[in-house]
Design an enzyme around this catalytic site. Structure first.
Site, PDB file in Angstrom:
ATOM      1  N   ARG A 124       0.846  -1.197   0.000  1.00  9.93           N
ATOM      2  CA  ARG A 124       0.000   0.000   0.000  1.00  9.93           C
ATOM      3  C   ARG A 124       0.878   1.243   0.000  1.00  9.93           C
ATOM      4  NH1 ARG A 124      -4.167   1.931   4.736  1.00  9.93           N
ATOM      5  NH2 ARG A 124      -5.855   2.690   3.409  1.00  9.93           N
ATOM      6  N   ASP A 257     -13.845  -1.882   5.991  1.00  7.08           N
ATOM      7  CA  ASP A 257     -12.910  -0.937   6.617  1.00  7.08           C
ATOM      8  C   ASP A 257     -12.879  -1.072   8.143  1.00  7.08           C
ATOM      9  OD1 ASP A 257     -10.860   0.970   6.491  1.00  7.08           O
ATOM     10  OD2 ASP A 257     -12.232   2.600   6.933  1.00  7.08           O
TER      11      ASP A 257
HETATM   12  C1  0GY Z   1      -8.803   3.432   5.882  1.00  6.53           C
HETATM   13  C2  0GY Z   1      -8.794   4.868   6.092  1.00  6.53           C
HETATM   14  C3  0GY Z   1      -8.024   5.592   6.929  1.00  6.53           C
HETATM   15  C4  0GY Z   1      -6.870   5.159   7.636  1.00  6.53           C
HETATM   16  C5  0GY Z   1      -5.973   4.264   7.200  1.00  6.53           C
HETATM   17  O1  0GY Z   1      -4.016   3.088   7.339  1.00  6.53           O
HETATM   18  C6  0GY Z   1      -4.711   3.932   7.876  1.00  6.53           C
HETATM   19  O2  0GY Z   1      -4.403   4.521   8.917  1.00  6.53           O
HETATM   20  O3  0GY Z   1      -6.173   3.611   6.104  1.00  6.53           O
HETATM   21  C7  0GY Z   1      -8.415   7.006   7.105  1.00  6.53           C
HETATM   22  O4  0GY Z   1      -8.113   7.582   8.161  1.00  6.53           O
HETATM   23  O5  0GY Z   1      -9.046   7.574   6.171  1.00  6.53           O
HETATM   24  O6  0GY Z   1      -8.893   2.951   4.778  1.00  6.53           O
HETATM   25  O7  0GY Z   1      -8.717   2.671   6.824  1.00  6.53           O
END
Ligand code: 0GY
Length: 306
Positions: A124, A257
């Site tokens: 990612r 999510d």
């Molecule tokens: C998601 C969205 C968020 C956070 C993360 O890896 C992460 O901290 O992805 C967000 O805060 O928008 O996809 O989990």
């Protein structure tokens, strides 16, 4: 080590409802996370938030409760490039979870192979400024070239306003590219406006680009209530997600999510999120592609039957 979660951060929803929508057999939750537990898998020094713990047992219980067969566990930024919690969850899943990692350029070929053996099938790259510090693009390009040789893909997370400046980098990536949460459109803007039109063009012109039609709870302005006799929660997100599903049915994924990092206004009931699916994928054929065929093609290609 004890961690104190970031003030204002909501915990995940402890008792989600049973969805009315019956998921097709073999459905995959293709975007979820594990957080810690921090005492076993400490959060990264460079993190921008400290979550509440949300471990593998809780994730697997949610999977079974909602009716999913498998998970794709995406490395969250609070764990940086320490993939141990995600790898441990994949390893404990009895083959029912695969992963997406975060890696640095210093990772060795042997370590990449270990991640592969643990079930990782992607990396990612995060461009959301509130979540991560900037990583040089030449480092990311180098990583993309290396993981491409393993047959992995790149997951990208960015905000819609940043797509124009990231376009050249994204379109040069040599792998399949999966965009988190439809590139985070501003659903308060018109669906046919320049921003979402650009995102749809990005997908149309680049057949290696896929997207997750996920996170209505993050994108919605109208929120979780079904108002004015309309049954769908997050109904302002429906036209955007439906447009993507119907335009690119073979390149879409869906995920809960869970445990929903960084939500401060409301925490979604995951059962209610599953009930969002038939509003954006309105036929059994579209639902099967979104929830079964597409994620199987990307994460379990060796088992693919169609
Ligand atoms: C998601 C969205 C968020 C956070 C993360 O890896 C992460 O901290 O992805 C967000 O805060 O928008 O996809 O989990």
């Amino acid at each position: 080590m004890k961690f104190q979660k970031t003030p204002g951060w909501l915990d995940w929803y402890a008792n989600p409802g049973k969805p009315d929508f019956q998921l097709p057999p073999g459905s995959i939750d293709a975007h979820c996370h594990v957080f810690g537990p921090g005492e076993q898998f400490p959060y990264a020094r460079e993190r921008k938030y400290t979550p509440c713990d949300a471990g593998k047992q809780q994730l697997f219980a949610l999977r079974d409760h909602l009716g999913f067969a498998r998970n794709v566990i995406v490395q969250a930024t609070c764990h940086g490039a320490d993939n141990r919690a995600m790898v441990d969850a994949c390893g404990s899943s009895g083959g029912k979870a695969r992963g997406v990692a975060t890696v640095r350029r210093s990772i060795s070929d042997a370590e990449l192979q270990e991640l592969h053996d643990a079930g990782v099938r992607g990396v990612r790259f995060n461009f959301v400024k509130r979540l991560v510090d900037f990583t040089p693009k030449d480092e990311l390009a180098e990583i993309a070239a290396r993981i491409g040789q393993l047959g992995w893909h790149v997951v990208i997370y960015f905000e819609a306003v940043d797509l124009p400046q990231l376009w050249d980098f994204f379109t040069a990536l040599p792998t399949t590219v999966v965009v988190d949460h439809m590139g985070r459109p501003d659903v308060g803007k018109p669906i046919d406006g320049p921003e979402f039109t650009l995102f749809l063009r990005f997908m149309r012109e680049h057949p290696n680009v896929w997207t997750k039609v996920s996170c209505p709870e993050r994108l919605s302005v109208t929120g979780p209530k079904a108002l004015n006799g309309e049954r769908a929660a997050y109904r302002d997100v429906v036209p955007f997600a439906r447009r993507v599903v119907e335009s690119f049915p073979e390149r879409v994924l869906w995920g809960t999510d869970w445990p929903h990092p960084n939500l401060k206004d409301h925490m979604p009931d995951d059962g209610c999120l599953v009930d969002f699916i038939p509003h954006i994928a309105v036929t059994p054929e579209l639902q099967r592609r979104l929830l079964v065929d597409n994620p199987m093609r990307l994460y379990w290609p060796e088992e693919r039957t169609r």
